[in-house]
Design a protein around this motif. Structure first.
Motif, PDB file in Angstrom:
ATOM      1  N   VAL A 167       0.837  -1.208   0.000  1.00  0.00           N
ATOM      2  CA  VAL A 167       0.000   0.000   0.000  1.00  0.00           C
ATOM      3  C   VAL A 167       0.868   1.253   0.000  1.00  0.00           C
ATOM      4  CG1 VAL A 167      -1.962  -1.156   1.062  1.00  0.00           C
ATOM      5  CG2 VAL A 167      -0.269  -0.041   2.527  1.00  0.00           C
ATOM      6  N   MET A 192       1.655   1.749  -3.575  1.00  0.00           N
ATOM      7  CA  MET A 192       0.498   2.288  -4.267  1.00  0.00           C
ATOM      8  C   MET A 192       0.363   3.788  -4.012  1.00  0.00           C
ATOM      9  SD  MET A 192      -0.974  -0.067  -6.046  1.00  0.00           S
ATOM     10  CE  MET A 192      -2.619   0.596  -6.329  1.00  0.00           C
ATOM     11  N   GLY A 193       0.617   4.201  -2.775  1.00  0.00           N
ATOM     12  CA  GLY A 193       0.546   5.616  -2.450  1.00  0.00           C
ATOM     13  C   GLY A 193       1.576   6.430  -3.203  1.00  0.00           C
ATOM     14  N   ARG A 197       0.622   6.630  -6.962  1.00  0.00           N
ATOM     15  CA  ARG A 197      -0.501   7.529  -7.207  1.00  0.00           C
ATOM     16  C   ARG A 197      -0.090   8.995  -7.133  1.00  0.00           C
ATOM     17  NH1 ARG A 197      -1.954   3.506  -9.026  1.00  0.00           N
ATOM     18  NH2 ARG A 197      -3.927   2.409  -8.700  1.00  0.00           N
ATOM     19  N   GLU A 203      -6.361   9.396  -4.474  1.00  0.00           N
ATOM     20  CA  GLU A 203      -5.998   7.981  -4.327  1.00  0.00           C
ATOM     21  C   GLU A 203      -4.710   7.824  -3.531  1.00  0.00           C
ATOM     22  OE1 GLU A 203      -6.360   5.665  -7.979  1.00  0.00           O
ATOM     23  OE2 GLU A 203      -7.534   7.321  -8.803  1.00  0.00           O
ATOM     24  N   HIS A 204      -3.806   8.784  -3.672  1.00  0.00           N
ATOM     25  CA  HIS A 204      -2.575   8.774  -2.869  1.00  0.00           C
ATOM     26  C   HIS A 204      -2.914   8.794  -1.387  1.00  0.00           C
ATOM     27  CE1 HIS A 204       1.169  10.125  -1.040  1.00  0.00           C
ATOM     28  NE2 HIS A 204       0.552  11.207  -0.610  1.00  0.00           N
ATOM     29  N   TYR A 245      -5.708   7.952   0.002  1.00  0.00           N
ATOM     30  CA  TYR A 245      -6.436   6.717   0.329  1.00  0.00           C
ATOM     31  C   TYR A 245      -5.451   5.605   0.688  1.00  0.00           C
ATOM     32  CZ  TYR A 245      -9.375   2.582  -0.504  1.00  0.00           C
ATOM     33  OH  TYR A 245     -10.045   1.386  -0.388  1.00  0.00           O
ATOM     34  N   TRP A 246      -4.442   5.399  -0.138  1.00  0.00           N
ATOM     35  CA  TRP A 246      -3.489   4.320   0.112  1.00  0.00           C
ATOM     36  C   TRP A 246      -2.561   4.629   1.279  1.00  0.00           C
ATOM     37  CZ3 TRP A 246      -4.751  -0.135  -1.438  1.00  0.00           C
ATOM     38  CH2 TRP A 246      -5.445  -0.320  -2.636  1.00  0.00           C
ATOM     39  N   HIS A 292      -4.131   3.683   4.456  1.00  0.00           N
ATOM     40  CA  HIS A 292      -4.005   2.240   4.692  1.00  0.00           C
ATOM     41  C   HIS A 292      -2.623   1.913   5.257  1.00  0.00           C
ATOM     42  CE1 HIS A 292      -7.679   1.899   2.311  1.00  0.00           C
ATOM     43  NE2 HIS A 292      -7.757   0.650   2.713  1.00  0.00           N
TER      44      HIS A 292
END
Length: 224
Positions: free
Chosen positions: A136, A139-140, A143, A151-152, A154-155, A158
């Motif tokens: 994650v 992913m951040g 993004r 979305e950055h 969001y991840w 997490h």
């Protein structure tokens, strides 16, 4: 509700700072204290686990020291005021934050494999949670490099939730040892797994629901 989120988060941060700093600064119990110790993480932590850490001082420092700095930086990185009024600072601290997170994740994985306190079950949980943490985080980073800010965030939320699993686990470990006759090693893996479930449940059930979306966002510590 924002005050509730903030108060709870600050409590978790303080507990994380206490746990990481305590690894080096907390006084070690005497033999008499160990003979009657019944609180988390248990006598085995001092008689068995700490000597293992002493055999791997560099790896231990690579996990503990960045974790302490992580706890100091997290409130700054989630602060809407910093993002709005000092965006360059947020970005440069973000790079440091990502670097520390990678070091924390990798060192935590290795420590969980080399010297788990709770045996094989703990190792399995640490590997799964550690790989998810790094995934994650990646992913951040991807993004934000793509300019997809929502979305950055969001991840990265997490990633923060998974980073705080050891903190939640320590609360559960104390409760488990206080209410049962189970030892610290036997509870370590299960409470880490339960801590993961609780953190993700809080994130998805309370923080993200109606507060963080992929459009208009409100982060748990304030306005995006």
């Amino acid at each position: 509700m924002k005050k509730v989120y903030l108060s709870g988060f600050i409590f978790m941060v303080l507990l994380g700072l206490f746990a990481t700093a305590g690894h080096y600064l907390a006084p070690r119990p005497t033999a008499e204290m160990l003979a009657t110790m019944s609180v988390a993480p248990g006598v085995e932590w001092f008689t068995e686990q700490l000597p293992r850490y002493a055999q791997h001082p560099v790896m231990t420092a690579l996990h503990i020291v960045p974790s302490f700095l992580f706890m100091l930086l997290i409130l700054v990185q989630l602060s809407p005021r910093v993002r709005e009024r000092a965006l360059p600072t947020h970005r440069w601290l973000g790079r440091l934050f990502v670097l520390m997170s990678v070091v924390i994740g990798v060192s935590g994985l290795l420590l969980g494999i080399i010297m788990p306190f709770g045996g094989l079950f703990e190792t399995v949980v640490i590997v799964v949670v550690g790989l998810a943490f790094l995934a994650v985080l990646a992913m951040g980073v991807i993004r934000i490099r793509q300019g997809r800010i929502a979305e950055h965030r969001y991840w990265m939320l997490h990633m923060v939730a998974l980073a705080f699993v050891p903190v939640t686990m320590r609360i559960l470990l104390n409760l488990g040892m206080f209410t049962t006759e189970l030892s610290g090693p036997s509870l370590f893996g299960p409470t880490m797994l339960l801590g993961t479930v609780i953190n993700l449940w809080v994130l998805h059930g309370f923080v993200l629901r109606g507060r963080v979306g992929l459009g208009t966002q409100t982060l748990p510590l304030g306005r995006a």
